[in-house]
Design a protein around this motif. Structure first.
Motif, PDB file in Angstrom:
ATOM      1  N   GLY A  74       0.821  -1.212   0.000  1.00  0.00           N
ATOM      2  CA  GLY A  74       0.000   0.000   0.000  1.00  0.00           C
ATOM      3  C   GLY A  74       0.849   1.254   0.000  1.00  0.00           C
ATOM      4  N   GLY A  75       1.955   1.228   0.752  1.00  0.00           N
ATOM      5  CA  GLY A  75       2.844   2.380   0.792  1.00  0.00           C
ATOM      6  C   GLY A  75       3.468   2.667  -0.559  1.00  0.00           C
ATOM      7  N   HIS A  76       3.866   1.618  -1.271  1.00  0.00           N
ATOM      8  CA  HIS A  76       4.442   1.811  -2.606  1.00  0.00           C
ATOM      9  C   HIS A  76       3.391   2.310  -3.595  1.00  0.00           C
ATOM     10  N   PHE A  77       2.150   1.895  -3.403  1.00  0.00           N
ATOM     11  CA  PHE A  77       1.076   2.419  -4.251  1.00  0.00           C
ATOM     12  C   PHE A  77       0.992   3.937  -4.136  1.00  0.00           C
ATOM     13  N   TRP A  78       0.987   4.442  -2.895  1.00  0.00           N
ATOM     14  CA  TRP A  78       0.914   5.892  -2.688  1.00  0.00           C
ATOM     15  C   TRP A  78       2.208   6.574  -3.116  1.00  0.00           C
ATOM     16  N   ALA A  79       3.356   5.914  -2.905  1.00  0.00           N
ATOM     17  CA  ALA A  79       4.634   6.501  -3.320  1.00  0.00           C
ATOM     18  C   ALA A  79       4.699   6.646  -4.836  1.00  0.00           C
ATOM     19  N   ALA A 178      -3.025  17.559  -6.931  1.00  0.00           N
ATOM     20  CA  ALA A 178      -3.399  16.161  -6.701  1.00  0.00           C
ATOM     21  C   ALA A 178      -2.486  15.526  -5.655  1.00  0.00           C
ATOM     22  N   ALA A 179      -1.164  15.796  -5.766  1.00  0.00           N
ATOM     23  CA  ALA A 179      -0.217  15.250  -4.791  1.00  0.00           C
ATOM     24  C   ALA A 179      -0.439  15.857  -3.411  1.00  0.00           C
ATOM     25  N   ASN A 180      -0.737  17.150  -3.348  1.00  0.00           N
ATOM     26  CA  ASN A 180      -0.994  17.810  -2.066  1.00  0.00           C
ATOM     27  C   ASN A 180      -2.159  17.159  -1.331  1.00  0.00           C
ATOM     28  N   VAL A 181      -3.253  16.959  -2.048  1.00  0.00           N
ATOM     29  CA  VAL A 181      -4.450  16.405  -1.412  1.00  0.00           C
ATOM     30  C   VAL A 181      -4.228  14.955  -0.992  1.00  0.00           C
ATOM     31  N   MET A 182      -3.411  14.209  -1.749  1.00  0.00           N
ATOM     32  CA  MET A 182      -3.093  12.841  -1.340  1.00  0.00           C
ATOM     33  C   MET A 182      -2.500  12.821   0.067  1.00  0.00           C
ATOM     34  N   GLN A 183      -1.657  13.836   0.376  1.00  0.00           N
ATOM     35  CA  GLN A 183      -1.006  13.874   1.675  1.00  0.00           C
ATOM     36  C   GLN A 183      -1.991  14.105   2.811  1.00  0.00           C
ATOM     37  N   ALA A 184      -3.181  14.604   2.493  1.00  0.00           N
ATOM     38  CA  ALA A 184      -4.182  14.846   3.517  1.00  0.00           C
ATOM     39  C   ALA A 184      -5.110  13.655   3.718  1.00  0.00           C
ATOM     40  N   LEU A 185      -4.953  12.615   2.895  1.00  0.00           N
ATOM     41  CA  LEU A 185      -5.772  11.416   3.055  1.00  0.00           C
ATOM     42  C   LEU A 185      -5.254  10.579   4.221  1.00  0.00           C
ATOM     43  N   PRO A 186      -6.130   9.883   4.928  1.00  0.00           N
ATOM     44  CA  PRO A 186      -5.702   9.133   6.118  1.00  0.00           C
ATOM     45  C   PRO A 186      -4.625   8.087   5.846  1.00  0.00           C
ATOM     46  N   LYS A 187      -4.738   7.325   4.751  1.00  0.00           N
ATOM     47  CA  LYS A 187      -3.788   6.234   4.535  1.00  0.00           C
ATOM     48  C   LYS A 187      -2.367   6.720   4.292  1.00  0.00           C
ATOM     49  N   PRO A 188      -2.129   7.676   3.362  1.00  0.00           N
ATOM     50  CA  PRO A 188      -0.746   8.164   3.208  1.00  0.00           C
ATOM     51  C   PRO A 188      -0.183   8.771   4.494  1.00  0.00           C
ATOM     52  N   LYS A 189      -1.035   9.396   5.306  1.00  0.00           N
ATOM     53  CA  LYS A 189      -0.575   9.999   6.554  1.00  0.00           C
ATOM     54  C   LYS A 189      -0.097   8.962   7.563  1.00  0.00           C
ATOM     55  N   SER A 190      -0.435   7.687   7.329  1.00  0.00           N
ATOM     56  CA  SER A 190      -0.027   6.645   8.273  1.00  0.00           C
ATOM     57  C   SER A 190       1.427   6.217   8.073  1.00  0.00           C
ATOM     58  N   LEU A 245       9.239  19.461   4.933  1.00  0.00           N
ATOM     59  CA  LEU A 245       8.626  20.553   5.688  1.00  0.00           C
ATOM     60  C   LEU A 245       7.238  20.869   5.156  1.00  0.00           C
ATOM     61  N   TYR A 246       7.117  20.942   3.825  1.00  0.00           N
ATOM     62  CA  TYR A 246       5.835  21.318   3.237  1.00  0.00           C
ATOM     63  C   TYR A 246       4.770  20.246   3.464  1.00  0.00           C
ATOM     64  N   PHE A 247       5.118  18.990   3.230  1.00  0.00           N
ATOM     65  CA  PHE A 247       4.114  17.945   3.401  1.00  0.00           C
ATOM     66  C   PHE A 247       3.783  17.720   4.875  1.00  0.00           C
ATOM     67  N   ALA A 248       4.715  18.060   5.776  1.00  0.00           N
ATOM     68  CA  ALA A 248       4.357  18.052   7.201  1.00  0.00           C
ATOM     69  C   ALA A 248       3.305  19.117   7.483  1.00  0.00           C
ATOM     70  N   LEU A 249       3.443  20.289   6.840  1.00  0.00           N
ATOM     71  CA  LEU A 249       2.417  21.327   6.970  1.00  0.00           C
ATOM     72  C   LEU A 249       1.094  20.861   6.385  1.00  0.00           C
ATOM     73  N   VAL A 250       1.152  20.158   5.262  1.00  0.00           N
ATOM     74  CA  VAL A 250      -0.075  19.641   4.661  1.00  0.00           C
ATOM     75  C   VAL A 250      -0.782  18.699   5.626  1.00  0.00           C
ATOM     76  N   ARG A 251      -0.006  17.805   6.255  1.00  0.00           N
ATOM     77  CA  ARG A 251      -0.605  16.851   7.181  1.00  0.00           C
ATOM     78  C   ARG A 251      -1.131  17.548   8.436  1.00  0.00           C
TER      79      ARG A 251
END
Length: 320
Positions: A74-79, A178-190, A245-251
């Protein structure tokens, strides 16, 4: 943690403010460096070199931080998705856009990133879009329109090429969003953000390399010191330092509010474009830039779109 009255993370919190300003200032400078990369090397190979170096440095950071090195399926799918949208589509659109319009204007148009972020957040995360955000976005859009009217009137290249530059930039904006919003989804945040980004950069670099061979042929490299230095700067400072730093802000804050960094990025980019690219300001251009920044600030002051009550009560479903 310092929070606003509504319980949201406050920009006054140094943990939020410092990375927010750092990302904005660095990304404001990268537009000019990208412009220098547009030379005899096909843009897609420059993007490939950037993320080969960035991925290697990010994996070193994973080891130094003693973070998990591997991802599950699953992690590689999101990556892979992040690699395609953020580190392949987005940057190839941007590099090619700068063949036709100035780096400062690309950055100003990219300042509208918060608009698709908010729309995608509404569609995929259930976030509401408030009236202040709509008003501010409309003002900013008018300002960007004036800037490109100026570009039409003053550009030495054909107007059709200016339109192509605009369309390529829009492609980059939608890919990044699209990539920004992915980072706000529960699964990638895990997944640990640095590990996920390291793999995403590697997948993005491999995809770019494959497409490069198919579309433009074998690798082309330039030994000019500024080109090599630019690749390293964009890979390490513009990617390895900023994206975690940016994706931490997104999360932490959600994709829409993190994209408010786009208010500062074009200011830095336009100043550098004026100093180093000879960008000529006119009343029309200055008015357009002022309207764009004013609109974005209005949108910022309107606050982050709220989640519907059914989602706001479930912590795992919150984008912030």
């Amino acid at each position: 943690m310092t929070s606003s009255p509504g319980g949201e993370p406050s920009f006054l919190n140094p943990r939020i403010l410092i990375p927010f300003l750092l990302v904005s200032l660095i990304w404001g400078s990268t537009w000019l460096v990208i412009r220098d990369q547009i030379s005899e090397v096909p843009p897609i190979w420059s993007v490939t070199y950037r993320f080969i170096i960035a991925a290697a440095a990010m994996f070193m950071l994973v080891m130094l931080r003693r973070l998990p090195f591997t991802l599950d399926r699953g992690g590689h799918f999101w990556a892979i998705l992040l690699g395609v949208f953020q580190f392949s589509f987005n940057f190839n659109f941007v590099y090619n856009a700068e063949l036709y319009i100035t780096s400062g204007l690309v950055a100003v148009l990219f300042a509208l990133l918060m608009i698709p972020n908010a729309i995608f957040g509404r569609v995929f995360l259930g976030q509401r879009i408030n009236g202040g955000f709509l008003i501010g976005s409309a003002i900013a859009t008018v300002g960007v329109g004036l800037l490109f009217l100026h570009e039409y009137r003053t550009s030495p290249i054909a107007s059709g090429q200016v339109i192509l530059g605009i369309l390529l930039t829009i492609g980059g904006i939608l890919s990044a969003s699209a990539a920004n919003v992915m980072q706000a989804l529960p699964k990638p945040k895990s997944y640990p953000i640095i590990t996920l980004l390291a793999w995403a950069m590697l997948w993005g670099a491999l995809i770019n390399m494959l497409v490069s061979f198919v579309t433009v042929g074998p690798p082309v490299f330039e030994t000019r010191p500024s080109y090599i230095g630019g690749i390293v700067y964009l890979a390490i400072i513009g990617s390895v330092v900023t994206f975690p730093l940016y994706f931490a802000l997104v999360r932490e804050m959600g994709a829409g509010k993190a994209a408010y960094s786009s208010v500062l990025v074009p200011v830095v980019a336009m100043i550098l474009s004026t100093l180093f690219e000879g960008y000529q300001w006119t009343t029309l251009a200055a008015g357009g830039a002022a309207l764009a920044m004013a609109g974005l600030l209005v949108a910022l002051r309107s606050g982050k779109p709220k989640l519907p009550p059914v989602q706001a009560s479930a912590k795992d479903a919150r984008p912030d």
